[in-house]
Design an enzyme around this catalytic site. Sequence first.
Site, mmCIF file in Angstrom:
data_model
loop_
_atom_site.group_PDB
_atom_site.id
_atom_site.type_symbol
_atom_site.label_atom_id
_atom_site.label_comp_id
_atom_site.label_asym_id
_atom_site.label_seq_id
_atom_site.Cartn_x
_atom_site.Cartn_y
_atom_site.Cartn_z
ATOM 1 C CB CYS A 37 -10.602 27.230 39.144
ATOM 2 S SG CYS A 37 -9.374 26.805 40.386
ATOM 3 C CB CYS A 61 -10.910 28.056 47.880
ATOM 4 S SG CYS A 61 -12.029 27.417 46.622
#
Length: 322
Positions: free
Chosen positions: A99, A249
Amino acid sequence: MKSMYGLPDPIPKEIEVIDSHTGGEPTRIVISGWPQPPGATMLERREYLRRHHDRLRAAVVCEPRGHNAIVGGLLTPPIDAESMAGIIFFNDVGYLGMCGHGLIGLVETLRFMGKISHGKVRVDTPAGAVSADLGEDGKVTISNVPSYLYQKEISIEVPESGKIQGDVAYSGNWFFLVDNPMGELSLSNLDFLMSSSKAIRQALMEAGIHGPDNEVIDHIEFYGPPTIPGADSKNFVLCPGNAYDRSCCGTGTSAKMACLFAKGKLKPGEIWTQESITGSIFEGWLEQQGDRIIPYIRASAHVVSRASLFFDLGDEFCWGIE
Ligand code: PYC
């Protein structure tokens, strides 16, 4: 550690977390109270959590203590002698390989705790080792796992949208990237963006389109022209559950750069400025590694709270609302 019904034994009464956000996207790092999962690799540790601690995952990130946009991270000891720590990221529906915004949030959290100052830090994840560099200006540059375009311009039939073309790419998570999603990339169009991206994710599953080892393509990324001067593109990313990424992201921007590189549209070292659906910015660039890329992402994170989460067995929603 023995476990009962997705919980460690003994069941923790209190878990301490530090919350941050990176470009608007929240990260909740668990700093104490959650027993360490055994395992010789980060993948084994993640699998242990999935099998034996899954109710803690939901209890930490889901309502009533959290919400479905939070990405949680459990700090573990490192696997590799050169790494400072391990991290297992999780969300409202399961576990992530890597992530990007979360790693930036982790670095800022470690700085906040006084565990690191400026400079480089290496961290083990289930997708492999990644590193980060905390600059004097407070910005964090992460280098992600090797990323690549897996399938170019594939078409699927999506109910209500018709034929949709996109690229499948890997960047620590699996993405389907679609240019021009038939609607404005703005928060005022969120209902449409959520429903159309979820329909695409469902259609990919039904069409049997997945990664080379049957991995589910659980992140859908739309991209189009930027609205901020100087940016190269604006995106919207559907995360694996029922949430969209408030930031650009990190793995999504990495996947986008992998596609651009494979198509000869982005060269090593060139800066890619990504705008998110909320108007935040990530700066990216890449290094070539054979036919893959090492993506670099630069952004800053802010710590917003430090809290103790309490677990009362008499509470009917003790283990979260999934
Ligand atoms: O920044 O890589 C990322 C990410 C994945 C899911 C939510 N954020």
